[in-house]
Design a protein around this motif. Structure first.
Motif, PDB file in Angstrom:
ATOM      1  N   UNK A   1       1.817   1.708   8.810  1.00  0.00           N
ATOM      2  CA  UNK A   1       0.599   2.521   8.793  1.00  0.00           C
ATOM      3  C   UNK A   1      -0.604   1.746   8.250  1.00  0.00           C
ATOM      4  N   UNK A   2      -0.428   1.073   7.120  1.00  0.00           N
ATOM      5  CA  UNK A   2      -1.552   0.362   6.514  1.00  0.00           C
ATOM      6  C   UNK A   2      -2.003  -0.807   7.379  1.00  0.00           C
TER       7      UNK A   2
ATOM      8  N   UNK B   1       0.836  -1.205   0.000  1.00  0.00           N
ATOM      9  CA  UNK B   1       0.000   0.000   0.000  1.00  0.00           C
ATOM     10  C   UNK B   1       0.874   1.260   0.000  1.00  0.00           C
ATOM     11  N   UNK B   2       1.937   1.238   0.800  1.00  0.00           N
ATOM     12  CA  UNK B   2       2.826   2.403   0.887  1.00  0.00           C
ATOM     13  C   UNK B   2       3.485   2.706  -0.453  1.00  0.00           C
ATOM     14  N   UNK B   3       3.729   1.662  -1.247  1.00  0.00           N
ATOM     15  CA  UNK B   3       4.362   1.860  -2.555  1.00  0.00           C
ATOM     16  C   UNK B   3       3.311   2.247  -3.611  1.00  0.00           C
ATOM     17  N   UNK B   4       2.150   1.572  -3.555  1.00  0.00           N
ATOM     18  CA  UNK B   4       1.110   1.829  -4.567  1.00  0.00           C
ATOM     19  C   UNK B   4       0.559   3.255  -4.482  1.00  0.00           C
TER      20      UNK B   4
ATOM     21  N   UNK C   1       6.208  12.488  -5.554  1.00  0.00           N
ATOM     22  CA  UNK C   1       5.596  11.182  -5.284  1.00  0.00           C
ATOM     23  C   UNK C   1       6.551  10.030  -5.588  1.00  0.00           C
ATOM     24  N   UNK C   2       7.300  10.152  -6.691  1.00  0.00           N
ATOM     25  CA  UNK C   2       8.283   9.098  -6.999  1.00  0.00           C
ATOM     26  C   UNK C   2       9.394   9.075  -5.951  1.00  0.00           C
ATOM     27  N   UNK C   3       9.711  10.257  -5.394  1.00  0.00           N
ATOM     28  CA  UNK C   3      10.685  10.311  -4.296  1.00  0.00           C
ATOM     29  C   UNK C   3      10.192   9.558  -3.079  1.00  0.00           C
ATOM     30  N   UNK C   4       8.884   9.679  -2.785  1.00  0.00           N
ATOM     31  CA  UNK C   4       8.283   8.941  -1.666  1.00  0.00           C
ATOM     32  C   UNK C   4       8.419   7.441  -1.890  1.00  0.00           C
ATOM     33  N   UNK C   5       8.151   7.005  -3.118  1.00  0.00           N
ATOM     34  CA  UNK C   5       8.268   5.570  -3.436  1.00  0.00           C
ATOM     35  C   UNK C   5       9.707   5.098  -3.233  1.00  0.00           C
ATOM     36  N   UNK C   6      10.640   5.889  -3.710  1.00  0.00           N
ATOM     37  CA  UNK C   6      12.055   5.533  -3.574  1.00  0.00           C
ATOM     38  C   UNK C   6      12.454   5.424  -2.101  1.00  0.00           C
TER      39      UNK C   6
END
Length: 429
Positions: A296-297, A217-220, A257-262
């Motif tokens: 979190x999820x 979920x954190x990645x999606x 957002x891509x930085x968050x994924x990384x």
């Protein structure tokens, strides 16, 4: 005159013996000091053993070989700089099965070779020829034995034909026996620590497995957001004229957002990666927030509300960030699972940090689950003890080991009317 000389000799013998004993105890003390100063690194201990042995027996150099499946591997050489840098470089690192050192170790007895060039017959193998060509003339070999099993062998060498005395051989044999005990103790301690590290790594991987849905979920989430912003950017480009300002804003959001994924992927990678401990100055609050983000999820799925109260000014702490986050993950996941079966009342998880004097920092994780049974408290941190049907009983044990290795302590308390409070301290840097 003869009686006078004999009397002086007799009088000096006790003094010589005292001197020998002092030298021997000094040698052992230096080895023990090296063990105390290098609990995780064997090389300084090897060097201390050889430094003490060469000085004790007035040798030019010494070598230590340890037993392995293929023979005896050279792990340390000390002494005369020329011998160490030039001569020993030509001698094989691995003395294979059947070579001279291997045969001498197999005898399990000290072997004194007054002159290598005088050896004949079976002793004249390639290893001996290399030793002689390297400029070594006299040698003394003492096998290292543990319960009659060959641990290794220490050898002393002299550049000239100068046999070792009976007293030196006796001193060296006694020293080698004590050094073997110290060496084996250190090796077992290291094996124990390596086993602990392997268990800790397995525990981290198991925890990541439990959090698979949460991590997905954190990645999606940021990926879906980035896709939405990309679609918006395309629509702004299709306008006539194109809305460049809106496109720029959408692209900026995509980058964020891509930085968050990384960041999520990097955190997972560091937690799963099997790497040696590395202590560094850590922002404790930031490390805790990262652990909370990964769970979190899982909290949302279980209906748990997570609250934090992180102190603004904390003293500097030096720790292994990954290990510290492993402790937090264990405590958070345990708290969430303990509240999964709560039907009445709120499911609340509260995490706080506070500066304490003079210890450093205290971290607290409190839940409103069913709580801890009084009979389970004394055994809570024992290996393989668990109150969960599918638990391994390793998480809390490993967590306590990690905290204690950092100089802190971890403990648990029952809360009223329900719930549990886990706290641990980390000393200030």
């Amino acid at each position: 005159m003869k009686e006078s000389i004999h009397g002086e000799k007799t009088a000096s013998e006790p003094q010589d013996r005292v001197t020998e004993l002092i030298e021997q105890q000094t040698a052992i003390s230096e080895v023990l000091r090296a063990i105390a100063n290098s609990p995780h690194d064997l090389q300084p201990i090897f060097d201390a053993i050889l430094d003490s042995a060469t000085r004790l027996c007035r040798a030019d150099s010494g070598a230590l070989r340890l037993s392995e499946e293929g023979g005896l591997r050279l792990v340390a050489v000390r002494g005369d700089p020329f011998l160490v840098s030039q001569v020993w470089s030509s001698i094989p690192v691995l003395a294979e099965k059947g070579s001279l050192p291997d045969r001498l170790a197999a005898s399990r007895l000290p072997t004194h070779i007054p002159d290598f060039t005088a050896l004949e017959g079976d002793h004249r193998d390639d290893f001996l020829i290399t030793v002689v060509n390297a400029g070594i003339r006299t040698g003394l070999f003492v096998p290292l034995l543990k319960d009659n099993e060959i641990v290794g062998i220490i050898s002393l060498a002299r550049k000239q034909v100068q046999p070792f005395t009976d007293k030196q051989i006796s001193l060296f044999r006694d020293f080698a026996a004590q050094a073997t005990i110290a060496l084996e103790s250190t090796r077992r301690e290291r094996q124990y620590r390596e086993a602990q590290m392997a268990l800790a790594h397995a525990n981290r991987v198991a925890t990541m497995g439990q959090l698979t849905a949460s991590i997905a979920h954190e990645i999606k989430q940021p990926i879906a957001a980035a896709r939405t912003y990309a679609a918006a950017a395309l629509r702004f480009l299709d306008k006539s004229p194109p809305d460049v300002a809106e496109v720029r804003e959408a692209l900026t959001c995509i980058v964020n957002e891509t930085g968050r994924t990384s960041d999520v992927v990097d955190r997972i990678g560091s937690l799963i990666k099997k790497a040696p401990p590395r202590k560094e100055v850590v922002d404790l609050n930031a490390a805790i927030l990262e652990a909370i983000a990964l769970t979190r999820s899982e909290a949302v799925k279980t209906g748990v509300t997570v609250g934090t109260q992180l102190a603004g000014e904390l003293p500097r702490i030096r720790c292994d960030r990954v290990q510290l986050q492993q402790v937090m993950l264990n405590l958070i996941v345990n708290a969430i699972q303990s509240m999964s079966g709560v039907e009445d009342g709120n499911r609340e998880l509260h995490i706080s940090t506070v500066s304490i004097e003079p210890e450093g920092v205290c971290v607290a994780v409190r839940d409103t689950g069913h709580g801890l049974r009084p009979e389970s408290l004394p055994r809570l941190f024992e290996p393989f003890y668990t109150t969960k049907p599918d638990g391994m009983g390793m998480g809390l044990s490993i967590s306590r080991s990690i905290v204690e290795a950092h100089g802190g302590r971890l403990w648990a308390t029952r809360c009223e009317p329900r719930g549990a409070l886990f706290q641990f301290t980390i000393p200030a840097d």
